[in-house]
Structures are given as structure tokens and as C-alpha cells.
Design a protein around this motif. Structure first.
Motif, short mmCIF file in Angstrom:
data_model
loop_
_atom_site.label_atom_id
_atom_site.label_comp_id
_atom_site.label_asym_id
_atom_site.label_seq_id
_atom_site.Cartn_x
_atom_site.Cartn_y
_atom_site.Cartn_z
N PRO A 9 0.83 -1.21 0.00
CA PRO A 9 0.00 0.00 0.00
C PRO A 9 0.86 1.25 0.00
N ASP A 10 0.29 2.33 -0.57
CA ASP A 10 1.05 3.58 -0.68
C ASP A 10 1.53 4.07 0.68
N GLU A 11 0.66 4.01 1.68
CA GLU A 11 1.03 4.48 3.01
C GLU A 11 2.21 3.69 3.55
N TYR A 12 2.17 2.36 3.34
CA TYR A 12 3.26 1.51 3.83
C TYR A 12 4.51 1.72 2.99
N GLU A 13 4.31 2.00 1.69
CA GLU A 13 5.46 2.27 0.82
C GLU A 13 6.24 3.47 1.34
N ARG A 14 5.52 4.51 1.74
CA ARG A 14 6.21 5.69 2.29
C ARG A 14 6.91 5.35 3.60
N THR A 15 6.24 4.53 4.42
CA THR A 15 6.85 4.13 5.69
C THR A 15 8.13 3.35 5.45
N LEU A 16 8.09 2.43 4.49
CA LEU A 16 9.26 1.61 4.20
C LEU A 16 10.38 2.46 3.61
N ILE A 17 10.03 3.40 2.76
CA ILE A 17 11.06 4.27 2.18
C ILE A 17 11.71 5.12 3.27
N ASP A 18 10.91 5.63 4.20
CA ASP A 18 11.48 6.40 5.31
C ASP A 18 12.43 5.53 6.12
N ALA A 19 12.03 4.27 6.35
CA ALA A 19 12.90 3.36 7.10
C ALA A 19 14.16 3.06 6.31
N LEU A 20 14.03 2.92 5.00
CA LEU A 20 15.21 2.68 4.17
C LEU A 20 16.17 3.86 4.26
N GLN A 21 15.65 5.07 4.26
CA GLN A 21 16.52 6.23 4.35
C GLN A 21 17.23 6.29 5.69
N GLU A 22 16.58 5.79 6.74
CA GLU A 22 17.24 5.76 8.04
C GLU A 22 18.31 4.68 8.06
N GLU A 23 18.02 3.53 7.46
CA GLU A 23 19.00 2.44 7.41
C GLU A 23 20.11 2.74 6.41
N ASN A 24 19.74 3.38 5.30
CA ASN A 24 20.65 3.57 4.18
C ASN A 24 21.08 5.03 4.12
N MET A 25 22.30 5.32 4.58
CA MET A 25 22.80 6.69 4.60
C MET A 25 22.80 7.31 3.21
N PHE A 26 23.08 6.51 2.20
CA PHE A 26 23.25 7.03 0.85
C PHE A 26 21.96 7.63 0.31
N ARG A 27 20.82 7.04 0.64
CA ARG A 27 19.54 7.54 0.15
C ARG A 27 19.24 8.94 0.67
N GLN A 28 19.81 9.30 1.80
CA GLN A 28 19.59 10.63 2.35
C GLN A 28 20.31 11.71 1.55
N LEU A 29 21.32 11.30 0.76
CA LEU A 29 22.14 12.25 0.02
C LEU A 29 21.84 12.26 -1.48
N ALA A 30 21.42 11.13 -2.01
CA ALA A 30 21.28 10.97 -3.46
C ALA A 30 19.96 11.56 -3.97
N ASN A 31 19.86 11.63 -5.29
CA ASN A 31 18.62 12.05 -5.96
C ASN A 31 17.82 10.80 -6.32
N ILE A 32 16.59 10.71 -5.83
CA ILE A 32 15.78 9.51 -6.03
C ILE A 32 14.66 9.81 -7.02
N ILE A 33 14.56 8.96 -8.04
CA ILE A 33 13.51 9.11 -9.04
C ILE A 33 12.70 7.83 -9.10
#
Length: 397
Positions: free
Chosen positions: A127-151
Motif C-alpha cells: 500500500p502507498d502508506e506503507y510504501e512511504r513508511t518503508l522508504i522512510d525506514a530505508l533512508q534511516e537504514e541507508n545513509m546514501f539515500r539521504q544524500l542521493a537524488n531519487i527518481i
């Protein structure tokens, strides 16, 4: 003790550590074994305080999230129809998705709702809501996603035009001919590589209404996928995985070479700093591992000022030469020929997420052991669009 008080305590300890280091260096610039042990203890305390600050900041963010109102206030007139979310963003889809994840044989209505997000490989788009939650968690786990451009890319390869060389202006005599000087363009292609993982949950735990399946899957899938992503974004060779910034071809440019195989000097950092062109320095970030940060803390510039500065305000990271410092376990430690420090604007590293993440429930594979399997799959790629935007320091071979 508040977060700000901890930050100030960390800053005071750093000043004491610098004073100790300056006053106890021998004529050869080295510390005795006893003094080195004392310095290491002080440095460990600085690191521990930094981790405690980060931990309290995460706790503060979580408290703020959990204290939000669980219902929304009425903002419309009675009997006014409210626009409903559709597709994978709808409440019906979200309810049906988690009912399917929990139950082996869901009601027909559940399956009807899930037809919206049916995945070609037998799973269901989250679900979209969970997708956003998972992406937020990925950004916390994955330092690189906090810096890169995501498309986001729905299907097919994403072709990105890049200016390979720029035209120039020229001085022209009166009635002279304008010289031709065109930009030349290249094209990079970002595709999608499949990354997946599986977890097993006992049937008893799954059927326990107290067990928070959503939070568990979010945390565990984000940890596994985020860790593997970050490794590829740094070290990937582009074969079946993204192309990392440390790749010899297509990765970051070599900005400076250290004068030692294992040591880093202040001059090395300054050389790397100015190897990056001015436009990229505006948003530049240092990336290195913890061992390298520990070595850099002892370095000074030509005026005798320490290059490393602790962050003092909430959300502020530590600085080197006035630029933020991030750490990653996937940056190499100082060794002969190793690329130990990367400095640049990581928004020029593009991460392409293909469609949404997909979940699949496995009922029969682990039935003999009373367990249920869950598969998580994503398709992602990543490339550094402009290699000159990130420069690396390489140790002497």
C-alpha cells in the motif's frame, strides 16, 4: 540531560581532548603509550556521546510521531462527500493487503480488492502508506539515500541526457564570423536490478493479534534491503547491481592521492577539498568510515586549527573544513591503494526505484515446520551521473 546539553558536553570534551593532544605530543609529534591510551579513552567518550545524541534524536522523532492525533478533525460541512483515495492508496486495499499477509485463505472480497495491486510475479504491491513508511525506514537504514537524488520509473530503462562538453564564447572582430562551438551530449541509461529477501514467521506468532506484523516487516525488510543497497551504491560494479561511486569506471573521479599508504594528512584533505570544483562544493559532504574519522580528528590545518569540528545544534552533523561528515561501513579503511574518503555533491548520484516494492506470502514452503515465509522484492538501479561531482582520496599504492 537534554540533547543540547549532551552536544555542549561533547564539544567541551573535544576542547579538552585537543588541549591534551597538543600538550602531550613529544618532540617527534607522537604520544607515549600511556598518553595514547588516555587520548583513546577521551576520543571513545566523544564517540559515545555522539551516538547518544543520535539515539535521543531518533527517540524524540518517534515520540512526536506517536503523539500525533489518531483521528483527523472535521473540516467539512455535514453531508459533504469527501474524496476517497483509490488504488493502492485506498483504505480498502490497505486492509485487504494485511489481511492477505496474515491469513492463508482470505475472504473473496480481500482478493477482489488486491487485484488493483497484483504483481506480475505473484505478489502484491505494498500500500502507498506503507510504501512511504518503508522508504522512510530505508533512508534511516541507508545513509546514501539521504544524500542521493531519487527518481521513480514505472517501466523500461530511463535514459538521461548528460552534457559531455560545453561550448565556449569567443572574441569577434567587427563584422567577423561567429565561430561554432556546440555542446556535446552523452546519454546514460538507468535500468533496474532485482533485490529481494525472505523472512519466516511462526504461524502462532502470525495469528497472535498482539504481534505487530506491519512494524516487524518494515523494520526487518528495511534493515536488510537498506544494508545491501548502501553496499552497492558504494562498491557495486554495475553487473546485476547498481554502479557504485568507488567503481574504477563510471565512479567518482580521483581527486587526490595521499602521500602514505595508511596515513592521512591535513594537506591530503585540503587537496581533496579543492579538487572538487566550486559549484559542487556548495552542497558537498565528506563520506568515510569510522576508522578514518578517528584518524582525521587529530589533524590540523596550516594555522594549527583542528580540521574536525563537532556539531553543536540539533540535527547538525560534525564538520570537516566546514562541510558535513557522514560515515559508512562500506567506505574502505586506510590501506595501500584504497579509496578512503569521498567528497562531493551526492545529488548527482541518481537512484531509480522501479514501480513499487512487492510482497509475497509463502504458505506451503515451510508448512512442515509451522512457519510462513514472506518475500520482499524491489527493482532499483543507481549511477553517478556526473563523475566530476564527487572526488575521492586514494591512498598511495
Amino acid at each position: 540531560m537534554t540533547i543540547q546539553e549532551l552536544r555542549e558536553k561533547r564539544a567541551r570534551l573535544w576542547e579538552q581532548t585537543k588541549a591534551f593532544l597538543d600538550s602531550h605530543r613529544g618532540e617527534d609529534g607522537m604520544l607515549s603509550a600511556e598518553d595514547d591510551a588516555t587520548y583513546s579513552k577521551m576520543e571513545a567518550d566523544i564517540t559515545a556521546l555522539g551516538k547518544e545524541v543520535a539515539r535521543l534524536e531518533r527517540q524524540e522523532a518517534l515520540d512526536k510521531e506517536l503523539s500525533r492525533a489518531v483521528s483527523e478533525p472535521l473540516t467539512e460541512k455535514p453531508m459533504t462527500a469527501k474524496s476517497e483515495k483509490t488504488g493502492t492508496a485506498s483504505d480498502e486495499y490497505r486492509t485487504s493487503f494485511w489481511a492477505r499477509m496474515r491469513s492463508k485463505s482470505p475472504l473473496p472480497g480481500v482478493l477482489n480488492a488486491l487485484q488493483i495491486g497484483d504483481d506480475s510475479e505473484g505478489g502484491y504491491l505494498v500500500p502507498d502508506e506503507y510504501e512511504r513508511t518503508l522508504i522512510d525506514a530505508l533512508q534511516e537504514e541507508n545513509m546514501f539515500r539521504q544524500l542521493a537524488n531519487i527518481i521513480r520509473s514505472e517501466s523500461g530503462d530511463r535514459k538521461i541526457p548528460v552534457v559531455a562538453s560545453h561550448g565556449t564564447a569567443s572574441w569577434i572582430d567587427e563584422e567577423g564570423i561567429y565561430p561554432e562551438s556546440d555542446d556535446t551530449f552523452a546519454q546514460l541509461t538507468i535500468g533496474a536490478h532485482k533485490l529481494g529477501t525472505m523472512i519466516k514467521v511462526s504461524e502462532e506468532l502470525l495469528n497472535d493479534s498482539v504481534f505487530d506484523l506491519e512494524s516487524y516487516i518494515t523494520r526487518e525488510f528495511a534493515r536488510r534491503i537498506g544494508t545491501k543497497e548502501e553496499e552497492a551504491f558504494f562498491l557495486g560494479d554495475g553487473v546485476g547491481k547498481p554502479l557504485g561511486i568507488l567503481a574504477d569506471v563510471g565512479g567518482a573521479q580521483l581527486g587526490a592521492t595521499a602521500n602514505s599508504t595508511t596515513a592521512i594528512t591535513g594537506d591530503d584533505l585540503i587537496d581533496l577539498y579543492y579538487a572538487l570544483r566550486t559549484p559542487y562544493r556548495k552542497g558537498a559532504v565528506w563520506v568515510m568510515n569510522d576508522a578514518t574519522v578517528k584518524a582525521v580528528r587529530k589533524l590540523k590545518d596550516s594555522t594549527g586549527q583542528y580540521l574536525w569540528q563537532p556539531g553543536l545544534r540539533a540535527g547538525e552533523t560534525d564538520l570537516i573544513l566546514g562541510k558535513p561528515v557522514r560515515t559508512s561501513a562500506y567506505m574502505p579503511s586506510p590501506a595501500a591503494g584504497a579509496k578512503t574518503i569521498a567528497f562531493g555533491d551526492y545529488s548527482y548520484y541518481w537512484i531509480a526505484d522501479r514501480q513499487g516494492r512487492s510482497f509475497k506470502r509463502l504458505n506451503e514452503l515451510f508448512a512442515a515446520t509451522g512457519q510462513v515465509g514472506f518475500l520482499a522484492t524491489e527493482r532499483v538501479d543507481g549511477k553517478l551521473i556526473l563523475p566530476e561531482a564527487v572526488q575521492v582520496l586514494q591512498q598511495k599504492a
